[in-house]
Design a protein around this motif. Structure first.
Motif, mmCIF file in Angstrom:
data_model
loop_
_atom_site.group_PDB
_atom_site.id
_atom_site.type_symbol
_atom_site.label_atom_id
_atom_site.label_comp_id
_atom_site.label_asym_id
_atom_site.label_seq_id
_atom_site.Cartn_x
_atom_site.Cartn_y
_atom_site.Cartn_z
ATOM 1 N N LYS A 59 0.844 -1.198 0.000
ATOM 2 C CA LYS A 59 0.000 0.000 0.000
ATOM 3 C C LYS A 59 0.875 1.243 0.000
ATOM 4 N N GLU A 60 0.528 2.188 -0.855
ATOM 5 C CA GLU A 60 1.326 3.420 -0.958
ATOM 6 C C GLU A 60 1.078 4.339 0.244
ATOM 7 N N GLU A 61 -0.192 4.452 0.601
ATOM 8 C CA GLU A 61 -0.519 5.425 1.641
ATOM 9 C C GLU A 61 -0.346 4.809 3.039
ATOM 10 N N TYR A 62 -0.166 5.710 4.009
ATOM 11 C CA TYR A 62 0.045 5.270 5.389
ATOM 12 C C TYR A 62 -1.288 5.164 6.124
ATOM 13 N N VAL A 63 -1.434 4.081 6.869
ATOM 14 C CA VAL A 63 -2.615 3.918 7.706
ATOM 15 C C VAL A 63 -2.122 3.673 9.129
ATOM 16 N N ASN A 64 -2.717 4.336 10.110
ATOM 17 C CA ASN A 64 -2.328 4.071 11.496
ATOM 18 C C ASN A 64 -2.926 2.717 11.901
ATOM 19 N N LEU A 65 -2.086 1.690 11.888
ATOM 20 C CA LEU A 65 -2.575 0.325 12.083
ATOM 21 C C LEU A 65 -3.172 0.104 13.472
#
Lengths: 263, 216
Positions: free
Chosen positions: B137-143
């Protein structure tokens, strides 16, 4: 619990613990990787911000320089020419027809020169509008203007297909660099031939400008002689992530090559 | 100390959380999760208070529900390109193993290990695939506040660790840590507490983000 049962108990606990650790380790790995991705994205955004700020700064500097050039030219060149025209026209004695004719001719000549200088200044202001057409077209326009003077034989080659997506900011700065180089040639090089080459290959845009003028010793050029012109070219190329090389020898002309990552 | 029936409490907490927090969630997802969790608490409560022993047939009957839901939800969340085909393939594999277990055992009184193991492996594989999609995934997600990540991680931890439980199911039931409590209960407690903690966290994150797991 028998010894056998205890061993089995231990084996099961160890097996399940290992599975749990492996699974947790995997999840931790994903989280760490994701955190690094966040940092990478932030760094990239910061770099982009810095780059944008540098581009804006450079554009302002270029604008400032253009204004200074225009101001200096208006004062030193056009202002002087017009003052001289005014003086010449004032000194006309209508009683002396032959002399008056000479002075009127001189005034006409001064006016023509003023118009030429005005056009030259106008051209400097045109860059922003020209670049909208595309870099190659803007260069073509610049060459047309030089050819019209009748003093230079200009050749222009454009190798390599330009990318579908362009970068107007980089285009404008590269175009200003070209204008700077051409101005230097016109002012100092005493050249007859100018060769411009634009080439795009492997995400690198290359602009090469050569002339057959008097050249200079590029290896041992004193700082003050190096002039703001060459320094500006290198500085501007550096700001857009590229570099400029100057190759020149006395009486052997000059070649300036600018490489920039593109788009 | 964690002693039976804490895992039952964890399931109830998760079910109540779903009832409370999945009100505004997407209807398909919300209703399916609530129904599934209801089936879980109903089954475990019946096994705990009604059929205290010889209740493997109940778990065997519940197994298709558990894995059909698992495969369906994980496939949906992972957002596979060929979601339907992969889901059908996984379900086909699981039901083949389930039928095979049924035929091999000859009766429903023994736990269907093969089906349980294969179902767990399928879900683990889908979870690992999900993690790989995260890598790409290119974008960052706060896991840590991402409902999908918490949901899948709960599943991943649960099935990875419960493989051991399934393999040693028979022996663990006989191995007592106290007079009345077998070892399997203690391990079940630990694994289920971790699993449902992740799911409760996921449900709360879904509630906070006012979204559905199927829309992420």
């Amino acid at each position: 619990m028998s010894v056998q049962q205890k061993d089995f108990f231990t084996a099961v606990i160890i097996t399940i613990t290992i599975f749990l650790i492996v699974a947790l380790g995997f999840i931790l790995l994903v989280i760490v990787y994701n955190h690094r991705k966040k940092r990478h994205i932030e760094e990239k955004a910061l770099m982009q911000l810095t780059f944008d700020a540098e581009i804006t700064k450079t554009q302002l500097e270029v604008q400032e320089q253009t204004m200074q050039t225009i101001g200096a030219d208006l004062h030193d060149n056009i202002g002087q020419l017009l003052s001289l025209t005014s003086l010449t026209l004032n000194s006309i004695e209508l009683d002396n027809a032959p002399k008056a004719r000479q002075k009127i001719d001189a005034a006409i000549d001064l006016t023509v020169r003023s118009i030429k200088e005005m056009r030259l200044l106008g051209k400097l202001l045109q860059g922003d509008q020209l670049i909208v057409m595309g870099l190659s077209e803007a260069i073509g326009h610049e060459i047309n203007w030089i050819e019209k003077s009748g003093q230079y034989k200009v050749s222009y080659t454009n190798d390599g297909e330009m990318p579908a997506v362009n970068s107007p900011d980089k285009d404008l700065i590269l175009f200003r660099i070209l204008q700077e180089i051409l101005n230097n040639i016109i002012k100092h090089a005493k050249a007859k031939e100018i060769s411009i080459k634009l080439d795009y290959e492997e995400a690198v845009l290359q602009l090469q400008v050569s002339d057959n003028g008097i050249g200079f010793d590029s290896e041992n050029l004193p700082t003050e002689q190096c002039g703001m012109g060459l320094q500006n070219i290198q500085k501007r190329a550096g700001i857009i992530g590229g570099e400029a090389t100057v190759l020149s020898n006395p009486d052997e002309g000059t070649t300036i090559t600018v490489f920039i990552p593109y788009p | 100390m964690l002693i039976f029936p804490y895992y039952l409490y964890a399931e109830w907490v998760c079910f109540i959380s779903a009832l409370l927090y999945l009100k505004s969630s997407d209807s398909t997802f919300g209703i399916t999760v609530k129904l599934y969790l209801f089936s879980v608490v109903a089954l475990e409560s019946v096994c705990r208070y009604v059929y205290k022993s010889d209740n493997n047939w109940l778990y065997n009957l519940d197994m298709p529900i558990e894995f059909t839901f698992g495969i369906w939800i994980v496939s949906k969340v992972v957002f596979l390109k060929r979601e339907k085909i992969i889901m059908q393939l996984c379900l086909g594999l699981f039901f083949s193993a389930y039928l095979l277990s049924w035929i091999l055992k000859g009766n429903n009184s023994e736990f269907f290990k093969i089906a349980g193991l294969l179902g767990s492996v399928i879900i683990i594989c889908l979870c690992i695939y999900y993690y790989f999609t995260l890598f790409h995934k290119e974008e960052y997600v706060n896991l840590l506040t991402d409902p999908a990540f918490l949901f899948i991680s709960g599943y991943f931890l649960f099935y990875t660790t419960s493989i051991g439980l399934v393999i040693y199911a028979d022996q663990l039931d006989k191995l007592m840590i106290t007079i009345q409590v077998p070892l399997s209960y203690l391990l079940n407690d630990i694994i289920n507490l971790i699993f449902y903690s992740f799911w409760v966290a996921s449900i709360i994150c879904l509630y906070n983000k006012k979204t559905s797991l199927l829309q992420l």
